[in-house]
Motif scaffolding. Sequence first.
Motif, mmCIF file in Angstrom:
data_model
loop_
_atom_site.group_PDB
_atom_site.id
_atom_site.type_symbol
_atom_site.label_atom_id
_atom_site.label_comp_id
_atom_site.label_asym_id
_atom_site.label_seq_id
_atom_site.Cartn_x
_atom_site.Cartn_y
_atom_site.Cartn_z
ATOM 1 N N PHE A 379 -12.333 13.757 -49.331
ATOM 2 C CA PHE A 379 -11.086 14.712 -48.808
ATOM 3 C C PHE A 379 -10.235 14.808 -49.091
ATOM 4 N N TYR A 409 -9.110 23.312 -44.223
ATOM 5 C CA TYR A 409 -8.519 22.954 -43.120
ATOM 6 C C TYR A 409 -7.763 23.414 -42.555
ATOM 7 N N HIS A 425 -11.261 13.370 -39.610
ATOM 8 C CA HIS A 425 -10.382 14.489 -40.161
ATOM 9 C C HIS A 425 -9.932 15.001 -40.417
ATOM 10 N N ASN A 429 -5.613 16.727 -44.040
ATOM 11 C CA ASN A 429 -6.753 17.559 -44.687
ATOM 12 C C ASN A 429 -6.474 18.285 -45.566
ATOM 13 N N LYS A 432 -12.239 19.647 -47.202
ATOM 14 C CA LYS A 432 -12.925 18.877 -48.026
ATOM 15 C C LYS A 432 -14.155 19.019 -48.896
#
Length: 547
Positions: A379, A409, A425, A429, A432
């Motif tokens: 991430f 994200y 998560h 972030n 990913k």
Amino acid sequence: MEVVPISSVLSLLLILVLLPSSILSFPIRDNFLQCLTANSKTVIPFPTCFYSPDNSSFSSILQSSAQNLRYLLPSVPKPEFIFTPFHETHIQAAVICSKKLGINLRVRSGGHDYEGLSYASEIETPFIVVDLSKLRSINVDIEDNSAWVQAGATIGEAYYRIAEKSNIHGFPAGLCSSLGIGGHITGGAYGSMMRKYGLGADNVIDACIVDANGNVLDRQAMGEDLFWAIRGGGGASFGIIVSWKLKLVPVPATVTVFTVTKTLEEGATKILYRWQQVADKLDEDLFIRVIIQPDTIGNTTARTVKTSYNALFLGDANRLLQVMQNSFPELGLTRNDCTETSWIKSVLYIAGYPSNTPPEVLLQGKSLFKNYFKAKSDFVKEPIPETGLEGLWKRLLEEESPLMIWNPYGGMMSKISESEIPFPHRKGNLFKIQYLSNWQDGEKSAAKHMDWIRKLYNYMTPYVSMFPRTAYVNYRDLDLGMNKKTNTSFIEATAWGNKYFKDNFNRLVKVKTKVDPDNFFRHEQSIPPLPVSVGRKRRGRRGGIPN
């Protein structure tokens, strides 16, 4: 003394006569068959749901949904047999009998486990596989905006059945249509509508599960702690998912998709640096992932890196072009790049099917991707600088067939609390990363490719999350650590547990200790229970494991 009805005895004798004689020479199979018959409340059609290595169908059943061919190599231990239940009572009996006989049980719904944990075992022998592929009924209720989907159905089948009832309903889950929905949602379930609606696990409203005692539980019966744990806490640690009740979400009658590819020679580095700055801030109706891999230059053997911007927009092309012009003009999207379509056809597009493929292909449940591979994940919280990207390109060009996928994200993913479900998560972030190394020649070159991806992972250390360096549980990575045989250590498991679940790991341990204190459901990276003595001490002192 309990008297067994003569009809049951005759039924068992008939079953044993019909089975191949070679099966009878194996005590584990003998005992399991007898136990299944005694403990199932419905008739078990043994000839069509029981496959052992001496059965001609065993290999085809084992390989049917196995995605990572590394775990089908001859050197990898195979299950004693594969059991394909037709009914939840068959699952109950399998749990009861595995527990009674001390046999490790692996559960497979789709076979996409990256480290083969659903059909192979590095630490437990003997073991059996309970394959849920025959439990795939789907009941869509448009008026209730919901659908009950059995664990063996693929996410593609679920999408198809939803679209069959309505062209303005969908579900926000995986991009690969052959994912078994049972295991997929236990890890979170990423998809192209995650920025609009969150994960698949964020949109589950009920479930049916068989626990370690063989009980069938719905949300009310299992309680909110266990219901919390199974939606993102990783597969096969708490029980066997029989079915999920999904909350359907609205989708426009017309959506738009596009793929725009840029090579290094076309300014890919600068465009990708810009994507990192805007991808999480775009309109939440827009999902643009980046697929990165080497390519040849024209008709030459010279290699470059290409970055493909693969997108779904929940709206028409005109509005998409406005959004892109305002937020990401550097990509140079044009009307000719855009295809307006239905949501169900966008599923096919994002999954990589050729254009004009009919939606009925989703009912086949077949994977487009079967290979020898190793995967890892990261991430990213700050844009990777152009110098970092240039070093990345150099390393990608050293490998034969690498692949990276960057998923954005923002949107709804930033609005949901890290502790809402075990999947942590969320906010902070940018995207990913999924890393993949693929090869064709089995064990022959495996070490070389595994070494390459581990070196790439080390190279990325300065550019990704840290303390802990986080990872996605549905991209299982045994490099992060493994449980020992029959000994799931809490201390050792924190090494990978904190990477997958961050602070939610402790709560998962608490749930595990409560619902499966004997650690019946275990595998190489299952959630550990605390030792009984420790659990009792903590319960007596503080009323439970600290959150």
